[in-house]
Enzyme design. Structure first.
Site: not given
Ligand code: ACM
Length: 694
Positions: A200, A277, A333, A473-474
């Site tokens: 990412d 990303h 995204e 997610w961090t």
């Molecule tokens: C995501 O939370 N963007 C998959």
């Protein structure tokens, strides 16, 4: 709660009462531990079995399966040792050709404990392994080496074949040993897919020999935290830079983790993000972006053949490290505006007859899917891969609610449900004011527990929903203790959602079980959220508020966002205040605009106060207004200003806060106008929940 479930709870109470009577007076009465996730069928038969640590077990497994089981059991707190023959053993693990029909899925097992021995039967080694997990949870292990089990008959099988945990190691890097610790807990709760978000913008974490700069530079940044990186220029640096922060997993590390997971019947799915990303990749190899310049894009250029060469090379090396049948390619995204302006992308669209940038993204996804297929791998992508046409055989991970999953099921695709509302463990699990900073939202243990991954609308095709996953997610999770805090105990709820049939779930007994299991988690080095001291939902949200504007019409001079419409036009006067989460459908959101509404009280009314609350939470770009103006009018044309309030709190204040802006006094009128000026940050939101007039 349905009538059926209420009866079930009652039955359980009676049952536990009888059980305690049976155990009263029994010398070695075992503590009855609730297994998490709850087995499909469990029947306590009222006695106990006493074994010593180091007791013997026998299995008819052979080869690797046998040595895996033997190693695991010997190192486990049961310390069981392999016997040469079944007759020497107290515990038998047998592979059998068939189990009763209700247990006709992978991972199913039957476990019988009587006063003399333990017998396990399963059709595969995963089933035996899950029986071991149930045994470990049932065991009452004493410091003198005595282990007492309740006598019990269990017939158990998972509801879903895919039971997952995702961890983002890009935004913050976590060491290998920490990953193994998560795999240990996953095994304990019978989860079987670890989705490793390895790449990412904030850092590339996987060694790729063909592109060494991905890790020597792409894995390091001159900022400790994601937030500093995000707000401070989003740069990368050489790993030898004195300020370098980050890290990556070498091929040896990956091998070790994949093997560690395999021994626990966990599949490791790597995620290589594309086409968005990917700031870290296109900063290092700017020719792969549409601009051709570093630090100007997060997306790959889809018009450039070199992009495909790069992605296929990276995927080939990744596949050589991960035996997983599934490979995750992200797909979420993308900012597609760059493609619309890029000559190469435009040429590609023309040549391929693609009508828009959605179809251009879909072109990339189709090509990558076809490439993965040549390697006998199945592609998973976030639900955006539906846009512009879904690639054949792709598996959709539905995160923006369930709609993507529903649409994919209707098209005959397999789906893994991870809707943010129920499955995003980056959200606060208690009052944000009492929790370490998180991205926002509010996801409690009981909300996770309440989730049913098969939507009513596609019930008939429920077999296409392969399972469910928690996503961690961090961005805001800078320490391993905080990761644990976010994952536990919510992962236990997810595990029961994934494993246990809906009608066998029971919130009260689950919660009790979690409180006990928290002790195990703490004793084993995890740092779970303290459920015992849970504060709960925002008190203002718990009772409706009565006031003069309730049910009155609101005229919007500026539009609310359809993404955060709450209850639409009635939202600001429905008497319902927002909770901790801005997406609880009570907070109404206004994007890149001032807030300007008029409440029509229908007749001349004496008023003494007008108040609305606003939210500030910097993660999702929600800010308090710069100022608020409240005015009153008899005719809705000519207004008299009652007050103008300047906001004192700076936008740099980065804790969760709700601030009321109001007026008090005496006035009379029919129309009340409430205006709030946006703080002006591009992409910034205003969120408010109710205009309370008294
Ligand atoms: C995501 O939370 N963007 C998959």
């Amino acid at each position: 709660m349905t009538k059926h479930r209420a009866n079930y709870s009652l039955m359980k109470l009676v049952y536990f009462f009888i059980l305690s009577l049976i155990f009263v007076g029994c010398k070695d009465a075992p503590t009855v531990h609730r297994i998490i996730p709850m087995p499909q069928s469990i029947d306590y038969t009222g006695n106990s079995l006493k074994l010593s640590k180091g007791a013997l077990f026998y299995t008819n497994l052979e080869g690797l399966g046998k040595s895996d089981l033997a190693n695991y059991l010997e190192l486990s707190p049961l310390g069981l040792k392999l016997a040469q023959s079944a007759s020497d053993a107290d515990v038998i693990f047998d592979i059998v050709p068939s189990l009763p029909d209700s247990l006709n899925v992978g991972g199913a097992y039957m476990l019988s404990i009587n006063k003399n021995k333990i017998e396990v039967e399963a059709k595969n080694s995963a089933g035996l392994f899950y029986a071991v997990q149930s045994l470990l949870q049932l065991a009452d292990i004493h410091t003198n080496g005595t282990i007492i089990f309740p006598t019990v008959e269990i017939a158990d099988a998972p509801r879903f074949e895919y039971r997952g945990l995702h961890l983002d190691v890009s935004r913050h890097f976590y060491p290998k040993e920490f990953i193994k610790k998560q795999l240990d807990a996953m095994a304990r709760y019978k989860l079987n897919n670890f989705h490793w978000h390895l790449t990412d913008g904030a850092g590339w974490r996987l060694e790729i020999e063909q592109y060494p700069e991905l890790t020597s530079t792409g894995a390091f940044r001159p900022y400790k935290t994601w937030k500093e990186w995000w707000t401070g220029g989003r740069k990368y640096c050489d790993q030898n830079d004195p300020n370098a922060e980050g890290g990556y997993y070498t091929k040896e590390d990956v091998k070790e983790i994949v093997e560690y997971a395999r021994q626990r019947h966990i599949n490791v799915i790597p995620e290589i993000e594309m086409p968005a990303h990917s700031e870290e990749v296109v900063a290092i190899y700017p020719q792969l972006s549409c601009t051709g310049k570093p630090y100007t894009s997060a997306e790959f250029c889809i018009g450039n053949e070199e992009t495909f060469e790069f992605l296929e090379n990276v995927l080939s090396e990744t596949i050589s490290m991960f035996p997983s049948d599934y490979i995750h390619i992200g797909g979420d995204e993308a900012d597609k505006r760059g493609w619309a302006k890029c000559k190469k992308c435009q040429r590609r669209m023309k040549e391929e007859g693609l009508k828009d940038v959605d179809e251009l993204q879909s072109y990339l996804i189709h090509r990558i899917q076809a490439f993965l297929e040549t390697k006998n791998k199945q592609m998973i992508g976030w639900d955006e891969i539906l846009e512009g046409g879904l690639a054949p055989n792709a598996v959709v991970m539905s995160w923006r609610g369930e709609n993507g999953g529903i649409e994919a099921v209707k098209k005959g695709h397999s789906v893994i449900m991870t809707p943010a509302e129920f499955c995003y463990f980056d959200a606060y699990q208690d009052a944000p004011v009492s929790e370490p900073e998180a991205i926002g939202g509010y996801l409690t243990l009981d909300k996770v527990y309440s989730y049913n991954p098969i939507p009513e609308e596609v019930k008939e095709r429920g077999h296409l929903i392969k399972g469910v996953q928690a996503n961690t997610w961090t961005e805001y999770i800078t320490t391993i203790e905080h990761v644990d805090h976010m994952i536990y105990p919510r992962l236990l709820a997810l595990a029961e959602v994934a494993w246990t049939d809906v009608e066998k779930k029971d919130w009260e007994s689950f919660r009790e079980g979690v409180l006990k299991e928290t002790v195990w988690l703490q004793a084993n080095g995890y740092t779970p959220f303290d459920l015992n001291n849970e504060i709960g939902e925002r008190k203002e949200a718990q009772t409706p508020v009565e006031h003069l504007a309730k049910s009155k019409k609101v005229i919007y001079n500026s539009p609310y966002s359809h993404h955060y419409a709450a209850a639409g036009d009635s939202s600001l006067t429905d008497g319902l205040r927002g909770g901790w989460s801005y997406h609880d459908k009570r907070w109404q959101g206004f994007l890149n605009t001032n807030f300007d509404v008029v409440v029509d009280l229908e007749k001349q009314t004496d008023i003494t106060s007008v108040t609305a609350e606003f939210l500030q939470l910097s993660g999702p770009y929600i800010w308090l207004p710069k100022d608020v103006t409240i005015s009153i009018s008899d005719d809705g044309i000519k207004y008299t200003e009652l007050t103008k309030i300047e906001n004192e709190l700076p936008t740099t204040y980065d804790k969760y806060i709700v601030v009321p802006f109001g007026w008090e006094g005496n006035a009379k009128g029919r129309y009340v106008r409430y205006q709030a000026t946006s703080c002006g940050i591009d992409g910034g939101w205003l969120f408010t929940d109710e205009i309370v007039i008294k």
